[in-house]
Every structure is written in C-alpha cells, then in structure tokens.
Design a protein around this motif. Structure first.
Motif, PDB file in Angstrom:
ATOM      1  N   ARG A 103      27.384 -15.162  18.663  1.00 14.29           N
ATOM      2  CA  ARG A 103      28.008 -13.959  18.088  1.00 14.29           C
ATOM      3  C   ARG A 103      27.237 -13.502  16.841  1.00 14.29           C
ATOM      4  O   ARG A 103      26.984 -12.321  16.657  1.00 14.29           O
ATOM      5  CB  ARG A 103      29.466 -14.245  17.753  1.00 14.29           C
ATOM      6  N   LYS A 153      29.118  -6.029  24.422  1.00 12.38           N
ATOM      7  CA  LYS A 153      30.087  -6.479  23.421  1.00 12.38           C
ATOM      8  C   LYS A 153      29.602  -7.801  22.842  1.00 12.38           C
ATOM      9  O   LYS A 153      28.914  -8.555  23.527  1.00 12.38           O
ATOM     10  CB  LYS A 153      31.458  -6.715  24.061  1.00 12.38           C
ATOM     11  N   PRO A 165      29.600 -11.694  21.821  1.00 12.51           N
ATOM     12  CA  PRO A 165      30.251 -12.884  22.387  1.00 12.51           C
ATOM     13  C   PRO A 165      31.542 -13.172  21.614  1.00 12.51           C
ATOM     14  O   PRO A 165      31.683 -12.808  20.444  1.00 12.51           O
ATOM     15  CB  PRO A 165      29.215 -13.991  22.164  1.00 12.51           C
ATOM     16  N   ALA A 166      32.466 -13.840  22.264  1.00 12.36           N
ATOM     17  CA  ALA A 166      33.755 -14.155  21.646  1.00 12.36           C
ATOM     18  C   ALA A 166      33.567 -15.054  20.432  1.00 12.36           C
ATOM     19  O   ALA A 166      32.603 -15.814  20.342  1.00 12.36           O
ATOM     20  CB  ALA A 166      34.661 -14.839  22.659  1.00 12.36           C
ATOM     21  N   VAL A 167      34.520 -14.968  19.523  1.00  8.85           N
ATOM     22  CA  VAL A 167      34.519 -15.841  18.357  1.00  8.85           C
ATOM     23  C   VAL A 167      34.735 -17.274  18.825  1.00  8.85           C
ATOM     24  O   VAL A 167      35.618 -17.543  19.635  1.00  8.85           O
ATOM     25  CB  VAL A 167      35.642 -15.444  17.364  1.00  8.85           C
ATOM     26  N   LYS A 168      33.913 -18.163  18.343  1.00 10.16           N
ATOM     27  CA  LYS A 168      34.048 -19.585  18.643  1.00 10.16           C
ATOM     28  C   LYS A 168      34.038 -20.303  17.293  1.00 10.16           C
ATOM     29  O   LYS A 168      33.002 -20.376  16.635  1.00 10.16           O
ATOM     30  CB  LYS A 168      32.892 -20.058  19.516  1.00 10.16           C
ATOM     31  N   CYS A 193      34.210 -11.970  11.367  1.00 11.71           N
ATOM     32  CA  CYS A 193      34.756 -12.601  12.573  1.00 11.71           C
ATOM     33  C   CYS A 193      36.223 -12.984  12.444  1.00 11.71           C
ATOM     34  O   CYS A 193      36.957 -12.956  13.421  1.00 11.71           O
ATOM     35  CB  CYS A 193      33.942 -13.849  12.930  1.00 11.71           C
TER      36      CYS A 193
END
Length: 172
Positions: free
Chosen positions: A19, A143, A145-148, A162
C-alpha cells in the motif's frame, strides 16, 4: 501504457508495504512530514563524511548513497527492515551489472554500528527480476492494496493516511 522506471526504493517499499508503494508511486507523498524520514535525510548528509562519491544518480534511473572502490554503500538508520534493505541493495547491484559494472554492496546500520556485505548471485538476480515484475503489478492497480496492519505501521509516514478512521486505544 508506458513502462514506468522501477527503483530500489520501490522494491524496498513493496517488501515493507504494498500500500505504501502504491501511494508513493501515485504521488501521495507523506515523507516530507515524517520525523523518521527527516532523520534518514540528516543521516545521509552526515554519515561517512570522508566519502566524496555520495548520492550518485545512475542513468537518471536510480541513486546510490556512496561508492567506495569495489563497493557501493547504503546507509540506514537501523536494521529493522533488513530484508527490504537487502533487496534494495541487490537491485542496485543487479542494475549496475546490467551496465557491466560489477561491485559488492555494503549496508551500514548506524544505530547498531554494523555493516552487512552483499554480493549478487544468479539466484538474487532472479529474485530481483521477479520483484520488479511484482512492483509493476502493484503500481498499475486502480485502487491501493488493502490496509494490512503490521508492528511498524505507527512509525510509517503514511500511518495517518491509512488509519485516519481508526480510534487509537490509547486515545479512547
């Protein structure tokens, strides 16, 4: 789509956080407001003052911290991101080898006062090529990448971006 140049920092960000890489490559720069990034900039300006060949831009494609004879040197504040630092160095060694320049690498961790020597192998070259392809795949996503959430998120320049909607347990 025109091919985008991938740099060593891109590989480092990919390993640390996909991200972060995506946001950085989309021009969402949070580094100017980060104390940790400022520490790194000061470190680069003050570490190894006797070195004359510093901050060297190679073919307008990537920048290495310093050249010392048969070595290129990267200066890091701490060894918390060893794998990412190693891949960044291997990227530089790989890119130099493509230009028929063969060097070894030194990663200096100033807090620990240690230095790691790196040599590029054929296996490393394959890994670098794979990572370059993976970086390309990430930066072309529509988009982020998802928050990790990982332990080092709080020290990241993008933390506020984030996690702006999250309530910190310490603040509740």
């Amino acid at each position: 789509m025109q091919e985008q140049t991938i740099g060593g920092v891109d590989l480092q960000y990919y390993i640390v956080c996909k991200r972060k890489l995506w946001l950085y490559r989309k021009g969402i720069g949070m580094e100017d407001e980060s104390d940790r990034v400022m520490q790194g900039k000061v470190l680069h300006e003050t570490a190894y003052p006797r070195l004359t060949d510093r901050e060297i831009l190679i073919d307008d494609a990537f920048k290495i911290d310093a050249i010392e004879g048969e070595y290129i040197r990267e200066v890091k504040l701490s060894s918390k991101m060893t794998k990412a630092d190693r891949m960044q160095m291997l990227y530089y060694l790989y890119q130099l080898s493509l230009r028929d320049v063969h060097k070894k690498g030194l990663i200096s961790y100033t807090k620990e006062r240690t230095t790691e020597e790196i040599e590029l192998t054929q296996k490393d070259e394959q890994e670098v090529r794979s990572l370059i392809a993976a970086v390309h795949e990430t930066i072309v996503l529509q988009k982020p990448p998802a928050v990790k959430k990982v332990p080092y998120c709080k020290s990241c320049a993008y933390y506020g971006f984030c996690f702006s909607m999250e309530v910190d347990e310490d603040d509740a």
